[in-house]
Motif scaffolding. Structure first.
Motif, mmCIF file in Angstrom:
data_model
loop_
_atom_site.group_PDB
_atom_site.id
_atom_site.type_symbol
_atom_site.label_atom_id
_atom_site.label_comp_id
_atom_site.label_asym_id
_atom_site.label_seq_id
_atom_site.Cartn_x
_atom_site.Cartn_y
_atom_site.Cartn_z
ATOM 1 N N SER A 83 39.145 2.559 123.232
ATOM 2 C CA SER A 83 38.725 2.748 124.620
ATOM 3 C C SER A 83 39.379 3.960 125.272
ATOM 4 C CB SER A 83 39.044 1.486 125.437
ATOM 5 O OG SER A 83 40.419 1.167 125.353
ATOM 6 N N THR A 84 40.392 4.552 124.620
ATOM 7 C CA THR A 84 41.002 5.783 125.102
ATOM 8 C C THR A 84 41.231 6.717 123.920
ATOM 9 O OG1 THR A 84 43.226 4.861 124.869
ATOM 10 C CG2 THR A 84 42.175 4.639 127.022
ATOM 11 N N ASN A 85 41.647 7.934 124.200
ATOM 12 C CA ASN A 85 41.941 8.925 123.157
ATOM 13 C C ASN A 85 43.376 9.418 123.297
ATOM 14 O OD1 ASN A 85 38.978 8.873 123.171
ATOM 15 N ND2 ASN A 85 39.147 10.606 121.786
ATOM 16 N N GLN A 86 44.144 9.276 122.228
ATOM 17 C CA GLN A 86 45.496 9.829 122.197
ATOM 18 C C GLN A 86 45.398 11.313 121.857
ATOM 19 O OE1 GLN A 86 48.434 7.580 122.402
ATOM 20 N NE2 GLN A 86 49.555 9.468 122.822
ATOM 21 N N ARG A 87 45.946 12.177 122.716
ATOM 22 C CA ARG A 87 45.832 13.625 122.527
ATOM 23 C C ARG A 87 47.097 14.236 121.927
ATOM 24 N NH1 ARG A 87 40.741 14.310 121.879
ATOM 25 N NH2 ARG A 87 39.459 13.843 123.696
ATOM 26 N N ARG A 88 48.258 13.616 122.177
ATOM 27 C CA ARG A 88 49.513 14.105 121.631
ATOM 28 C C ARG A 88 50.241 12.946 120.951
ATOM 29 N NH1 ARG A 88 52.365 17.982 126.215
ATOM 30 N NH2 ARG A 88 50.642 19.478 126.464
ATOM 31 N N SER A 89 50.950 13.243 119.883
ATOM 32 C CA SER A 89 51.702 12.217 119.169
ATOM 33 C C SER A 89 52.810 11.666 120.070
ATOM 34 C CB SER A 89 52.314 12.791 117.897
ATOM 35 O OG SER A 89 51.311 13.275 117.030
ATOM 36 N N CYS A 90 52.993 10.355 120.003
ATOM 37 C CA CYS A 90 53.988 9.709 120.847
ATOM 38 C C CYS A 90 54.215 8.282 120.366
ATOM 39 C CB CYS A 90 53.529 9.695 122.308
ATOM 40 S SG CYS A 90 54.827 9.177 123.449
ATOM 41 N N GLY A 91 55.382 7.715 120.680
ATOM 42 C CA GLY A 91 55.709 6.348 120.325
ATOM 43 C C GLY A 91 56.173 5.551 121.524
ATOM 44 N N SER A 92 56.372 4.241 121.300
ATOM 45 C CA SER A 92 56.832 3.385 122.392
ATOM 46 C C SER A 92 57.494 2.134 121.829
ATOM 47 C CB SER A 92 55.662 2.971 123.285
ATOM 48 O OG SER A 92 56.088 2.059 124.284
ATOM 49 N N VAL A 141 48.885 11.977 116.065
ATOM 50 C CA VAL A 141 47.624 12.716 116.170
ATOM 51 C C VAL A 141 47.687 13.840 115.139
ATOM 52 C CG1 VAL A 141 46.095 14.018 117.681
ATOM 53 C CG2 VAL A 141 47.475 12.146 118.617
ATOM 54 N N PHE A 142 47.083 13.612 113.978
ATOM 55 C CA PHE A 142 47.231 14.570 112.878
ATOM 56 C C PHE A 142 46.098 15.596 112.820
ATOM 57 C CE2 PHE A 142 45.066 10.806 111.294
ATOM 58 C CZ PHE A 142 44.004 11.314 110.559
#
Length: 353
Positions: free
Chosen positions: A191-200, A252-253
């Motif tokens: 439902s969304t797009n991850q544009r930059r690599s990130c963690g949580s 995001v590869f």
């Protein structure tokens, strides 16, 4: 005339009160959406559509391992069915996903074991919280995958065993701390797009109710002769309450391409009954500590999503560990899903754009 103005005053007061209540509800709705959906658009592209439709091919698998004390060692036996291929369809509205799936052998009338498998799933995904509700019932198409310390020469690995069946009903909830930069929905609900690599970091709570039926008399005769006394039972039921904490990472590869991996170990409290009787009869104030065990939720997903169309795969595995003084059981179930779908009915704020 005074009475007329009095009625006018009452009417204006009611209108003002109604307007104030409407504004409060609107403010609350805006706060709710901001709290659970607010993201940093440099990291996450928001969902531009109201609805989505998805079809999938999935493979469902589980494994149960029983262990009991025998002399100075441990006797073990494990069961698993063949991986079940299923086809399904899902319909989603923003955060909420509803779906159904069917076993392919059942559809083509090639299920020979007489008991159909069932699975019902309800998912809610937002940027900050998630919820999974599920019900699973196995068939009776298990086979013996391994065993040890039975002191028998014959090899029964791979032999069919129709005396095992389980039902599981449960829910998983989790809280995502870095929700403005990390999107779980990008990996698992598209439902969304991850544009930059990130963690949580993440934290969660889960509840599940397990019902296991085990007819040991259907084991090979040599195994029945040598089976440990603690493995001789017909029914095991337990309630599992767990608190989990873990970490997830979105990589995001390539453009529109995402790989997610997350692990959430959990400490769990289990209350069990064996053959209808409580498994823990210790009434001391520390007795509850004997019901503490550990669980694990593992997720991995890869997807391509250009905000309109998407395709991908995901793997979710739940592992539960139950241990008593002379008996232990580890059961895990998981599903591999390969899917494709599209979003439609663009949200009002994105129509002109």
């Amino acid at each position: 005339m005074k009475l007329f103005f009095r009625y006018i005053g009452i009417f204006l007061f009611l209108c003002q009160s109604l307007h104030a209540q409407t504004e409060k509800r609107k403010s609350f709705a805006q706060w709710l959406e901001k709290t659970f959906s607010e993201t940093d658009t440099t990291y996450i592209s928001p969902n531009k559509y109201n609805l989505t439709f998805m079809v999938e091919q999935s493979f469902w698998h589980e494994r149960y391992s029983l262990k009991g004390d025998i002399g100075d060692g441990k006797q073990s036996i494990s069961f698993a069915p063949n991986a079940t291929p299923k086809i399904g369809a899902y319909f989603g509205w923003r955060w909420i996903f509803l779906g159904f799936s069917f076993s392919i052998p059942d559809l083509i009338k090639k299920n020979k074991n007489g008991k159909s498998k069932e699975e019902y799933v309800f998912n809610l995904y937002s940027s900050r919280i998630g919820l999974d509700l599920y019900y699973r019932k196995t068939g009776n198409d298990f086979h013996i995958t391994s065993y040890s310390n039975f002191d028998i020469p014959s090899d029964y690995i791979g032999q069919d065993f129709g005396g095992f069946q389980s039902k599981i009903i449960g829910l998983n909830t989790y809280w995502i701390f870095n929700n403005k930069h990390f999107s779980y929905p990008a990996a698992y609900s598209q439902s969304t797009n991850q544009r930059r690599s990130c963690g949580s970091f993440m934290a969660g709570f889960s509840y599940s109710h397990h019902q296991i039926s085990f007819d040991y008399t259907q084991l090979p005769e040599e195994m029945i002769t040598h089976i440990a006394p603690s493995l001789i039972f017909n029914r095991l039921q337990y309630h599992d309450y767990n608190l989990s904490a873990g970490y997830g990472y979105n990589w995001v590869f390539a453009k529109n391409c995402l790989l997610n991996v997350s692990l959430m170990p959990a400490i769990s409290y289990k209350r069990a009954k064996i053959n209808g009787k409580p498994a823990n009869l210790d009434d001391s104030w520390t007795g509850w500590m004997k019901d503490l065990n550990f669980d694990l939720i593992t997720r991995a997903g890869i997807t391509w999503n250009n905000s309109k169309y998407y395709v991908g795969a995901s793997l979710i595995v739940n592992t539960y560990d139950y241990r008593r003084t002379r008996f232990a059981m580890t059961n895990s179930f998981g599903s591999l899903r390969i899917y494709a779908g599209f979003n439609f009915w663009k949200r009002r704020e994105y129509r002109e754009k």
